[in-house]
Scaffold this active site. Structure first.
Site, PDB file in Angstrom:
ATOM      1  N   GLU A  82      -5.665  -6.959  -5.648  1.00 24.74           N
ATOM      2  CA  GLU A  82      -5.417  -8.316  -5.168  1.00 24.74           C
ATOM      3  C   GLU A  82      -6.426  -8.774  -4.120  1.00 24.74           C
ATOM      4  O   GLU A  82      -6.473  -9.962  -3.778  1.00 24.74           O
ATOM      5  CB  GLU A  82      -3.993  -8.413  -4.606  1.00 24.74           C
ATOM      6  CG  GLU A  82      -2.919  -8.332  -5.693  1.00 24.74           C
ATOM      7  CD  GLU A  82      -1.507  -8.370  -5.148  1.00 24.74           C
ATOM      8  OE1 GLU A  82      -1.321  -8.050  -3.963  1.00 24.74           O
ATOM      9  OE2 GLU A  82      -0.594  -8.709  -5.920  1.00 24.74           O
ATOM     10  N   GLU A 113       0.420  14.614 -10.510  1.00 23.83           N
ATOM     11  CA  GLU A 113       0.468  14.602  -9.049  1.00 23.83           C
ATOM     12  C   GLU A 113       0.447  16.001  -8.437  1.00 23.83           C
ATOM     13  O   GLU A 113       0.317  16.148  -7.225  1.00 23.83           O
ATOM     14  CB  GLU A 113       1.715  13.865  -8.564  1.00 23.83           C
ATOM     15  CG  GLU A 113       3.025  14.577  -8.841  1.00 23.83           C
ATOM     16  CD  GLU A 113       4.204  13.825  -8.225  1.00 23.83           C
ATOM     17  OE1 GLU A 113       4.888  14.437  -7.394  1.00 23.83           O
ATOM     18  OE2 GLU A 113       4.407  12.647  -8.567  1.00 23.83           O
TER      19      GLU A 113
END
Length: 273
Positions: A82, A113
């Site tokens: 963004e 992960e």
């Protein structure tokens, strides 16, 4: 004190959720959500210290990297993605990496992960250096992918920070500038996409917004460098120019499209007037 169980894994303050009606569920979720902003407020001093270091590095030509897994990783990628449309910066200035790569944005990637070495490998694709800042994001503060990346960054004299929602976590201990937003047990036990995710989103917004303002990407309170990627933003930019220069809509829009940004349109108009 040894780190035992993440705060985010503690049992919910509510039980028998399946027996609640819709109104009860919504009210109780909202009740918990209302505590998040206060939790973030408590750590503003820690966020401030981290932001000041990020401003220093980005102002000198460096970059900000986020690393995370699951929800945390997605929030980092979201915040990074963004920044170009909002502040007009290059996509290479704020970079979000998620364990498992872009596939993990939509689907869980098994065991991604758990690899302590992979984050550093991912960061090598971007030639991360001492000029940059690395922020690890992990609600529990125990994610191996994130901790491993932070550890290697410190070994290479790269400034590190983190955003976590558990106190005294391994991630916080590994980071130079930890931000620990203690949001407490989730409404659904362990579901960190809820309060912890909300807190992380708030902190990441604060980090990049404050950084970009400090770097001069906002004028007054306006996004004068935003990308004109749709009609809504062209309309918003046109209105900004009208308000600033006191000219009509047609002239303002013409200036905006000619110069490509609110900032440049205003600057060139004033220079030529």
């Amino acid at each position: 004190m040894d780190f035992l169980k993440p705060d985010t894994e503690k049992a919910s303050n509510y039980d028998h959720l399946e027996k609640m009606n819709t109104a009860e569920l919504l009210k109780n979720i909202n009740k918990e959500d209302q505590t998040v902003a206060k939790s973030v407020q408590k750590v503003i001093p820690a966020i401030e210290v981290l932001v000041d270091r990020i401003v220093e590095k980005l102002g000198a030509g460096g970059r900000l990297f986020y690393i995370g897994a699951g929800t945390s990783g997605r929030l980092g990628v979201l915040d990074a993605s963004e920044c170009p449309p909002t502040f007009g910066v290059s996509p290479g200035i704020v970079i979000g990496l998620i364990a498992g790569g872009d596939t993990a944005l939509r689907n869980a990637v098994e065991n991604a992960e758990d690899d302590r070495k992979q984050a550093w490998k991912d960061l090598q694709d971007y030639k991360i250096s001492e000029k940059d800042v690395l922020v690890g994001i992990a609600a529990s503060g125990t994610t191996p992918y994130v901790i491993g990346g932070i550890d290697k960054a410190r070994e290479n004299n790269i400034i590190t920070g983190c955003v976590t929602c558990s106190s005294g976590s391994p991630l916080a201990n590994a980071s130079e500038f930890p931000v620990e937003v203690i949001t407490g047990p989730e409404f659904v036990t362990g579901s960190t996409r809820m309060k912890a995710g909300t807190a992380q989103k708030m902190v990441l917004n604060m980090i990049t917004t404050s950084t970009m303002i400090r770097l001069g990407k906002i004028k007054g309170n306006k996004m004068v460098d935003m990308q004109l990627s749709n009609k809504k933003l062209v309309g918003r930019g046109t209105q900004m120019i009208m308000d600033e220069l006191h000219i009509d809509e047609e002239q303002a829009k013409k200036l905006l499209l000619e110069y490509g940004s609110v900032r440049l349109a205003i600057a060139n108009f004033q220079q030529n007037s």
